[in-house]
Design an enzyme around this catalytic site. Structure first.
Site, PDB file in Angstrom:
ATOM      1  N   TYR A 438       0.823  -1.239   0.000  1.00  7.50           N
ATOM      2  CA  TYR A 438       0.000   0.000   0.000  1.00  7.50           C
ATOM      3  C   TYR A 438       0.844   1.271   0.000  1.00  7.50           C
ATOM      4  CZ  TYR A 438      -0.461  -0.164   5.301  1.00  7.50           C
ATOM      5  OH  TYR A 438      -0.296  -0.189   6.647  1.00  7.50           O
ATOM      6  N   GLU A 439       0.181   2.400  -0.249  1.00  9.07           N
ATOM      7  CA  GLU A 439       0.867   3.700  -0.442  1.00  9.07           C
ATOM      8  C   GLU A 439       1.877   3.653  -1.585  1.00  9.07           C
ATOM      9  OE1 GLU A 439      -1.225   6.210   1.339  1.00  9.07           O
ATOM     10  OE2 GLU A 439       0.574   6.921   0.348  1.00  9.07           O
ATOM     11  N   GLY A 440       1.514   2.987  -2.677  1.00  8.09           N
ATOM     12  CA  GLY A 440       2.424   2.862  -3.806  1.00  8.09           C
ATOM     13  C   GLY A 440       3.279   1.623  -3.633  1.00  8.09           C
TER      14      GLY A 440
END
Lengths: 597, 597
Positions: A438-440
């Protein structure tokens, strides 16, 4: 066993890596003088160990449950959150004028690490609120700020970030949610969102959703996305709660880990009456998102560090308790703690030095954020901002990979017991696995590093960082013989990394696919070198303490940790660099058809 | 998606790595002629895909359940096991005189890989039976063989291995279970055992437990352990079922993965009437266990390979289906499959080449077992036996680490969906995590490699293997330019490995702790080099096929796979060797006290 915050190492890292004393001299960060910070961290440590850590295992077993549009968090979570708010922990990094603590991000990061180590699932709720606060501070109107920020900074209201849709994950530009202006300055929002962390829960009286959606006739892709404030409960002008907005949680995901963190499928505007307020300008939603992204990515990196620390503590404890096997010469009925076995000690020290290296990176990155905001000199602010840009993909990516790897080593130390859920080691292994995603995803971080960060300021940002590393290489050359390997291996790593950086930089313009082919091993080589640098720097500081008469074995441990990292981890850099630069030929041949052949 | 057995690669590996044509010429292995093997593998592939694979996900969700001494396996498992027995799959590697198929272990390993890929939890039941059969063949009396083997070879009865007790995991010598002779040639067994795989279940009419226990006044440690046959249902002289023995399942463990495989806590002799029969000589239990160990460790290594293959298939499928992002120049509403992205293709090919390298190692190891049993020349048998000894810790350790790593890459390819249990990628990640732990932790394998295998035959066994690798280094030098990197990197890896081997060999006598300090990275370097060698060998064979006019893109894939392994994985060997040889100084300083500092 319960978590014990590594306050000593946190303070040492804040002092020698983040430069806390200098930070406290910056305008606006005066609260961060040494005594206050020490007291704050001791308090945070107590809160993490006494309130959050005991809820971690039960949270995993019980999970969050959705029923008829209500999400019930695991037993004890709502009460713990109340105490979190009462303790003022939510507002720590935000300005005092908003009710916050005006603490540097570097210090906040240490407290955040404690919360994350103690209870990763719990920590996600304030993390999302933090992101929403950042967005409203940066892009909100005065009215919006006045209406939402005080209660969000205090934590009475939480926030959520609504980006992902089934067809739009990493490719945010593919999202389809709609926002239609109705003429009174408000919008009607409609659409479905997935993977919404704490999108619904029972810990706060209101949830301020930030939702990405498209205006009618917006251009396609990322250029046609706008950001909206969509409160769960509408707020009247006087700040009192108004009617319930037309939005609901549809279901929760059944996940590998972080079971106590509700991951919601959300539906907006089922009845055509979901009211949203534009945040920032029309079609500037992506820009607004980027504002938050560095902070959010750093915080996720900190989660990797936090899980690694927790896994280390648990494994160390087990290795001390568990008796199995013996030394040569002992009789068959005698047993030693498994910590006496070379391979176990090697693994434990490797876990520790990887964790400490991540801590250095994360706190350094956070301190650079502080300098980018507060330094009186504009050139310093700009340089710090550039450093933040450069370090963020390393922090996010490397620390989360390390989080998974150290959690896995923790399982391994436990032997068969590590595979049994009751032991708790497996929870860290499961929880950690979301972090590289997550978050890229970490793959996207590697692309970001190569395509956007390497060329920053014509390559000067990277060059400046390498010069700092070279400085420590030079210092270790003249330190005592305990630094021989540190010096040699850091020097070799920096040389390999510099060469690979030049090569990739050269490919970028001519042959971007070739540069990208090696992005993942290149990021790993880069972060490993930075980690080795920061440990070497701390080892030098520890050496100075010993020279001054310091007798705490912690100082010796710092030097040993740096040396073990040098001979067990820095040794990988040259091979990673070769993989980064030599792999493009093979990769060019890897067609989708061949993968099926 | 369901599993599809990679029959083409299995056959290619059997031909070019295991030397199947030669195996089929050995006395006793005549059944293994090419056409039969092809037919057998096709049948096994059908069975794995059609019967076992569809039960994998449900097995994970449902798990096995214990209630009042009965263990109910997940829905469909008992029926699938019946079909497994009917198909004759259980007896495949055992002699025809016992009702088996007299197939080489190399071919059996391919079929076993299919079963493991399709359903790891299911595969454990026949695996344990296999181990028990091996032990009875090697150490049983004629009467014992006649009484147990036919029904165990057919699979009508299953087996279990009872080693571990709460205080005795890796340190088997610490076990406390008792066996008291009662004068009629039988023994009364009492004690508790944990981690007993398929210790109780509802898939077969009887379970033949092999139990390690101590005779009264047995010497302490491993020298005082004896092995006993302890049937769940006693067997009358005429082979008919007798009374229920005094043993029971107490509970099942709640595990991170392999939920459908019941991991039992067993209690023997609660009522003082658990009848056991000595297998082999008194106090020779450990020796009997070692008989089975090589086979069992190789089979666990095969599980690592199997999970890697399954994870690769699932990730490849997802990467083809999932549309996200675009190529430069495409408009914002166009999307490509994520397999088009360089980082995704790189990861997929890396997964594939790691998997293929493990397959080479496992099949080579199995073929060496066949030669050690069946080769007419005694010197060849001895050399093959030594090769088995050397390769087994590599197979067990490296393939299981790779299983975990490839399963993790599989999760990563799925992005956020990988963290959602419904997708199935997470199950492989959870299931795989036991593999580096059971059948001797990977740390123990590394110690075994360094202390017992490296010095085998005065180092000649290692030398002979390195000579074979050097042969392929030479062959790749004169192959076409597609082999440049393969040649250079395999050559460099072998040189680093040879140097490190000499250094460690030299330390062994003088300074064993120093040699052990680097055992883990040394094992990884060794196995990686072997993997690179076997891929290079296959790439040369593929090249020859292309030269002969072969147009199957599979041949090109083999070459690309070897090259990607060379530039992405072989590059790690030199650094690993340096970690193995340079790390002892740091490790000597890592005291238990320092880890707490």
């Amino acid at each position: 066993m319960e978590y014990v915050a590594p306050v000593k190492d946190m303070r040492f890292t804040l002092e020698h890596v983040a430069g806390l004393a200098d930070l406290a001299r910056l305008p606006g960060l005066e609260n961060a003088e040494a005594e206050t910070v020490a007291a704050v961290l001791e308090e945070a440590a107590k809160f993490a160990a006494g309130v959050l850590s005991p809820l971690n295992r039960g949270g995993d077993q019980h999970g969050a449950k959705a029923e008829n549009g209500v999400v019930r968090t695991a037993p004890g979570f709502a009460d713990a959150y109340k105490k979190f708010v009462e303790g003022g922990w939510n507002g720590m990094p935000f300005p005092e004028v908003l009710g916050g603590g005006s603490m540097p991000w570097a210090v906040t990061m240490a407290a955040q690490e404690m919360v994350q180590s103690a209870n990763l699932s719990f920590s996600l709720c304030p993390l999302l609120t933090q992101g929403a606060i950042d967005a409203i501070i940066a892009h909100g109107t005065d009215e919006q700020k006045a209406m939402y920020l005080p209660k969000m900074v205090s934590g009475e209201w939480t926030g959520s970030m609504n980006l992902t849709e089934p067809q739009a994950g990493s490719d945010v530009g593919a999202l389809k949610s709609k926002a239609v202006p109705v003429g009174d300055g408000t919008y009607r929002i409609s659409g479905s969102k997935i993977f919404i962390t704490y999108g619904e829960h029972d810990m706060a009286e209101n949830i301020i959703h930030l939702v990405l959606a498209r205006l009618p006739d917006a251009p396609p892709g990322t250029k046609g996305i706008s950001l909206f404030i969509v409160p769960k409960v509408l707020v009247n002008k006087d700040g009192s709660p108004g009617k319930r907005n037309d939005l609901r949680v549809v279901s929760l995901e059944h996940k590998l880990g972080i079971h106590a963190s509700p991951t919601c499928v959300m539906s907006y505007g089922d009845n055509g009456d979901c009211i949203g307020y534009l945040l920032g300008a029309e079609n500037q939603g992506m820009r607004c998102m980027f504002t938050m992204m560095n902070n959010a990515r750093l915080s996720v990196g900190c989660q990797g560090l936090a899980i690694a620390e927790r896994a280390y503590q648990q494994a160390l404890d087990y290795a001390e308790q568990r008796r199995q096997g013996r030394h040569p010469g002992m009789n068959a009925e005698q047993h030693v703690s498994i910590i006496e076995h070379a391979d176990v000690r090697r693994t434990l020290m490797l876990m520790r030095s990887l964790t400490e290296a991540c801590r250095g990176l994360i706190y350094l990155n956070a301190a650079a954020i502080d300098r980018s905001h507060h330094h009186p000199d504009e050139a310093e602010r700009k340089a710090s901002k550039a450093l933040v840009e450069l370090l963020t993909p390393l922090s996010k990516s490397w620390s989360t990979d390390i989080g998974c790897e150290v959690a896995s080593m923790g399982v391994q130390i436990h032997g068969g017991m590590g595979f049994i859920e009751e032991t708790g080691a497996a929870q860290h292994y499961r929880d950690a696995r979301i972090l590289p995603i997550y978050e890229g995803t970490n793959g996207i971080q590697a692309i970001d590093l190569v395509t956007r960060k390497l060329p920053l300021n014509g390559g000067e940002t990277v060059k400046a960082l390498f010069a700092q590393i070279a400085g420590v290489v030079a210092e270790t050359a003249t330190a005592d013989e305990g630094f021989t390997t540190i010096h040699a291996n850091l020097d070799a790593a920096l040389k390999s990394l510099s060469k690979a950086s030049q090569w990739i930089g050269g490919q970028l313009a001519r042959n971007p696919e070739t540069a990208l082919a090696g992005a993942t091993p290149y990021l790993r080589a880069f972060a490993t070198t930075v980690g080795g640098w920061l440990l070497a720097k701390q080892a030098l500081a520890a050496k100075a303490e010993i020279t001054k008469g310091g007798t705490d074995p912690y100082f010796t441990a710092k030097i040993v940790s740096a040396r073990l990292f040098a001979d067990q981890v820095l040794t990988s850099v040259d091979g990673l660099c070769r993989s980064a630069t030599d792999g493009s030929a093979s990769l060019a041949d890897v067609t989708p058809e061949l993968l099926r052949a």
